[in-house]
Design a protein around this motif. Structure first.
Motif, short mmCIF file in Angstrom:
data_model
loop_
_atom_site.label_atom_id
_atom_site.label_comp_id
_atom_site.label_asym_id
_atom_site.label_seq_id
_atom_site.Cartn_x
_atom_site.Cartn_y
_atom_site.Cartn_z
N TRP A 160 1.47 -7.32 6.77
CA TRP A 160 0.80 -8.58 6.47
C TRP A 160 0.35 -8.64 5.01
O TRP A 160 0.82 -9.46 4.23
N ARG A 161 -0.54 -7.75 4.61
CA ARG A 161 -1.07 -7.77 3.25
C ARG A 161 -1.62 -6.39 2.90
O ARG A 161 -1.94 -5.60 3.77
N GLY A 162 -1.71 -6.13 1.61
CA GLY A 162 -2.25 -4.86 1.17
C GLY A 162 -3.77 -4.86 1.15
O GLY A 162 -4.42 -5.90 1.13
N ASP A 163 -4.33 -3.66 1.20
CA ASP A 163 -5.78 -3.49 1.16
C ASP A 163 -6.05 -2.11 0.56
O ASP A 163 -5.13 -1.29 0.42
N GLU A 164 -7.29 -1.84 0.20
CA GLU A 164 -7.68 -0.51 -0.25
C GLU A 164 -9.10 -0.22 0.18
O GLU A 164 -9.93 -1.13 0.30
N LEU A 165 -9.38 1.03 0.41
CA LEU A 165 -10.74 1.45 0.69
C LEU A 165 -11.45 1.76 -0.62
O LEU A 165 -10.82 2.12 -1.61
N ARG A 242 -12.31 -2.84 0.67
CA ARG A 242 -12.82 -3.69 -0.40
C ARG A 242 -13.15 -5.09 0.11
O ARG A 242 -14.08 -5.73 -0.37
N VAL A 243 -12.38 -5.56 1.09
CA VAL A 243 -12.62 -6.88 1.68
C VAL A 243 -14.05 -7.00 2.20
O VAL A 243 -14.70 -8.02 2.07
N SER A 244 -14.55 -5.92 2.81
CA SER A 244 -15.88 -5.94 3.42
C SER A 244 -17.00 -5.71 2.40
O SER A 244 -18.18 -5.89 2.73
N LEU A 245 -16.66 -5.31 1.17
CA LEU A 245 -17.68 -4.93 0.19
C LEU A 245 -17.80 -5.92 -0.96
O LEU A 245 -18.69 -5.77 -1.81
N PHE A 268 -2.45 -4.02 6.00
CA PHE A 268 -2.84 -4.70 7.23
C PHE A 268 -1.54 -5.12 7.93
O PHE A 268 -0.56 -5.50 7.28
N TYR A 269 -1.56 -5.09 9.27
CA TYR A 269 -0.35 -5.40 10.03
C TYR A 269 -0.62 -6.43 11.12
O TYR A 269 -1.73 -6.55 11.63
#
Length: 293
Positions: A160-165, A242-245, A268-269
């Motif tokens: 779906w899309r990229g993300d990072e912690l 990072r989305v949550s922060l 994300f999938y």
């Protein structure tokens, strides 16, 4: 046709609840009516779909093969019924989302979906990756939005899309303001982590390969907001999407800690059952998700 859609509904409800009484209740039927429908369905084709142990029903191999095909047939029948009734909405959707996605991305998609289709019904279940995957596999959820990596022969995983912690701490923490954390700093720190079974924990453990047995994990919490509050209170450092922060980092309530030598990237999938019929509603939900910036 030798069977009815009602018989298929009873079969699927019994497969889900493994109990005739609970299946009947879910369909607003009497127990005797449900039992009769299931018995007639099996007798018409001279077969057995369940192994019976007391009041419990367990699908046999033939029943397991029939399950996804019956689900698809009923989904198509519901779409036809909506068309015949003159409705233009996309029907009911049961979406599962992991905590990060459910709390920070899925609500916006749901709002857009329901704005487009005022009569649509959307159920959103928020849980960790393992629970969402189980719901998709058992046809309890039409679609899963997950942040973990899964390999299962019955699951289709669509990027779906990229993300990072991001590793972070409170502004008053001794590590705040450091330009870089070494592996020695990571081992010396006290950590607050997500629980096992979550996609975030899976990515965290992968990124910390080689250090994991030496980390001091003081708390394991299931909810992202609880972890953020604990870090703000000075109980330790943590690692979340990072989305949550985004908001907390902008406000200065939390501080990012750079760890360039560790890879915290992930995907994300969309998780779908390979034999699940993709209704118009599912396809539209996928389109809206892909439009999220």
């Amino acid at each position: 046709m030798r069977y009815s859609l009602r018989q298929l509904e009873v079969f699927l409800a019994c497969a889900h609840y493994q109990n005739v009484s609970r299946a009947a209740e879910s369909l607003n039927m009497s127990q005797s009516a449900a039992s009769t429908a299931l018995k007639e369905f099996e007798q018409q084709f001279e077969l057995r779909l369940f192994e019976r142990t007391g009041k419990r029903l367990r699908l046999n191999e033939l029943g397991r093969q029939l399950w996804p095909r019956a689900e698809e047939l009923l989904e198509r029948a519901r779409e036809l019924e909506q068309t015949l009734a003159g409705h233009r909405d996309l029907g009911r959707l049961k979406i599962g989302a992991t905590l990060t996605i459910g709390n920070y991305l899925a609500a916006g998609v749901m709002a857009r979906y329901m704005e487009e289709q005022p009569g649509a019904r959307v159920e959103l279940e928020v849980a960790n990756t393992a629970a969402i995957a189980e719901g998709v596999l058992n046809f309890e959820l039409d679609l899963g939005l997950i942040e973990g990596e899964l390999n299962h022969p019955d699951l289709e995983m669509i990027p779906w899309r990229g993300d990072e912690l991001v590793v972070f701490c409170a502004p008053t923490h001794p590590l705040a303001g450091r330009k870089r954390l070494s592996d020695r700093d990571l081992v010396a720190a006290t950590w607050i982590a997500r629980e096992s079974g979550s996609g975030t924990r899976q990515t965290f453990e992968r990124a910390m390969a080689g250090l994991l047995p030496h980390l001091c994990i003081r708390l394991e919490l299931q909810h992202t907001e609880a972890i953020k509050r604990a870090v703000e209170a000075g109980l330790g450092i943590s690692c979340l999407s990072r989305v949550s922060l985004t908001d907390a980092l902008k406000r200065g309530a939390l501080v990012e800690l750079p760890v360039p030598q560790r890879d915290f990237s992930r995907e994300f999938y969309f998780a779908l059952h390979r034999q699940k019929y993709r209704s118009t509603g599912i396809e539209r939900w996928l389109e809206l998700c892909r439009q999220v910036p």
